[in-house]
Scaffold this active site. Structure first.
Site, PDB file in Angstrom:
ATOM      1  CE  LYS A 165      -3.842  -2.558   0.642  1.00 58.80           C
ATOM      2  NZ  LYS A 165      -4.766  -3.007   0.036  1.00 58.80           N
ATOM      3  CG  HIS A 284      -7.162 -10.155  -5.136  1.00 61.49           C
ATOM      4  ND1 HIS A 284      -8.658  -9.517  -5.250  1.00 61.49           N
ATOM      5  CD2 HIS A 284      -7.168 -10.107  -4.319  1.00 61.49           C
ATOM      6  CE1 HIS A 284      -8.597  -8.865  -4.467  1.00 61.49           C
ATOM      7  NE2 HIS A 284      -7.989  -8.912  -3.419  1.00 61.49           N
TER       8      HIS A 284
END
Length: 465
Positions: A165, A284
């Protein structure tokens, strides 16, 4: 003879309560909510018809084939306890209706048109039984759990990951630096976020190069094998494969794909490439909640999970039970077992409608990710067991001292939990105590414990039976 034209009730042809299911049939359990005035048998039969050979009226060409051989059959209907006007309709499909090795075709048939059907208020596919006769036409996961452990030389514990992130906006070099610090600190994997593809601020090729450099540097310094999930998801299949090829040329161990937004056709192609070229494949599930979150309409995630095991992936995100995203414990563990085990017994208390036998198809490692931190580690270790990846994004990068100490804190917490479990301690009861003890000799863990001691994401779960 001619044929009798006109519209007739579906249930006359497609509702067959005395049908004995065959071992080769694909079985489906649908949660059906009929429109007012539509009897459940008609609704269930309509689902069977519209997802197999039926159409709204009798057609002359029906006489040119054997409907009895090819039609889907609604063979059982039961009311859903505690719900008004909801039924579970069980449908059996003959194997010949499906193209071999194509999840795309399986879904186009079973959940294609029928979900827009007017006689139904809502429709949800709860579970599928995939017979070995069909699953054996798929390659399945590129490598599977055991091969992955052998490639990584990591045994006897869950693996640790971290999503880098901020997910969007970093330059490739800064991104690579974040990767290096996390891996250097003790994580096994770092991860591209699902929406990191190839954007103006960071093109894919630059990211791949800097991440590979980070990986090799961390490997050299720690003596452990490291991985970074390089997201190969792209706008075309050709571009996706191009990215996977570059990853292979760099010699990295693993790539990643968003299988629902990328699509099953692309995913299956990538899985084949990964097996042929020794790459692990991390999956994912971006977009899954669009399909699986409504209780009465769509598809349950356990169906998407089974489809992924057929299409191919070595890891898949599967909720956390404890973090910020959906997942009730028993139901989550139900589809975690469907991903990992060879044989799973029918168990309605966990949402498993059919016994599933995967025979020799490799297993998939479930990934717990989303709003988890060091205080969750005992629960995660207990719930998911060794064959899992525990992924802490903010729970690593949010550490007050930075990424590497955040990684150290997670690794220390994990090793403490595994050691305690192996000594026979009860992680569910003594979890907090185990973490506190470990933090006495790890300042990094102590700092992490302090930051997240009160954080919880408490909402009632949506995914109930």
């Amino acid at each position: 003879v001619g044929f009798k034209a006109g519209v007739k009730d579906y249930k006359l042809t497609y509702y067959t309560p005395d049908y004995e299911t065959k071992d080769t049939d694909i079985l489906a359990a649908f949660r059906v909510t009929p429109q007012p005035g539509v009897p459940p048998e008609e609704a269930g039969a309509a689902v069977a018809a519209e997802s197999s050979t039926g159409t709204w009226t009798t057609v002359w060409t029906d006489g040119l084939t054997s409907l009895d051989r090819y039609k889907g059959r609604c063979y059982h209907i039961e009311p859903v306890a505690g719900e008004e006007n909801q039924y579970i309709a069980y449908v059996a499909y003959p194997l010949d209706l499906f193209e071999e090795g194509s999840v795309t075709n399986m879904f186009t048939s079973i959940v294609g048109n029928v979900f827009g059907f007017k006689a139904l208020r809502a429709l949800r596919l709860e579970d599928l039984r995939i017979p070995p006769a069909y699953s054996k036409t798929f390659q399945g996961p590129p490598h599977g759990i055991q091969v992955e452990r052998d490639k990584l030389n990591k045994y006897g514990r869950p693996l640790l990951g971290c999503t880098i992130k901020p997910k969007l906006g970093l330059s490739a070099k800064n991104y690579g630096r974040a990767v290096y610090e996390c891996l250097r600190g003790g994580l096994d994997f770092t991860k591209d976020d699902e929406n990191v593809n190839s954007q103006p601020f960071m093109r894919w090729r630059d990211r791949f190069l800097f991440c590979a450099e980070a990986l090799y540097k961390a490997q050299a310094e720690t003596g452990e094998i490291k991985g970074h999930y390089l997201n190969a998801t792209a706008g075309t299949c050709e571009e996706m494969i191009k990215r996977a090829v570059f990853a292979r040329e760099l010699g990295v161990p693993i790539v990643m794909h968003d299988y629902l937004t990328g699509g099953f056709t692309a995913n299956t192609s990538l899985a084949h490439y990964c097996r042929d070229n020794g790459l692990l494949l991390h999956i994912h599930r971006a977009m899954h909640a669009v399909i699986d979150r409504q209780k009465n309409h769509g598809m349950h995630f356990r169906v998407l999970a089974k489809a992924l095991r057929l299409s191919g992936g070595d890891h898949i995100h599967a909720g956390t039970v404890v973090g910020k995203l959906e997942g009730e414990r028993d139901i989550t563990l139900g589809f975690v077992d469907l991903l990992r085990d060879d044989f799973i017994e029918k168990d309605r208390s966990r949402g498993i409608y059919f016994t599933q036998d995967w025979v020799s198809l490799p297993g998939v490692i479930p990934v717990a990710s989303g709003g988890i931190h060091v205080w969750h580690m005992p629960a995660l270790t207990e719930i998911f067991g060794d064959d899992s990846v525990l992924q802490f994004g903010g729970g690593t990068l949010g550490h007050p001292w930075g990424n590497a100490p955040g990684a150290v804190a997670n690794r220390v917490a994990l090793e403490a939990c595994v050691k305690a479990r192996n000594e026979g301690r009860d992680l569910a009861r003594e979890g907090n105590e185990i973490i506190r003890e470990a933090s006495k000799w790890s300042p990094e863990l102590a700092a992490a414990c302090e930051v997240w001691k009160e954080i919880k994401f408490e909402f009632p779960a949506m995914d109930t039976l």
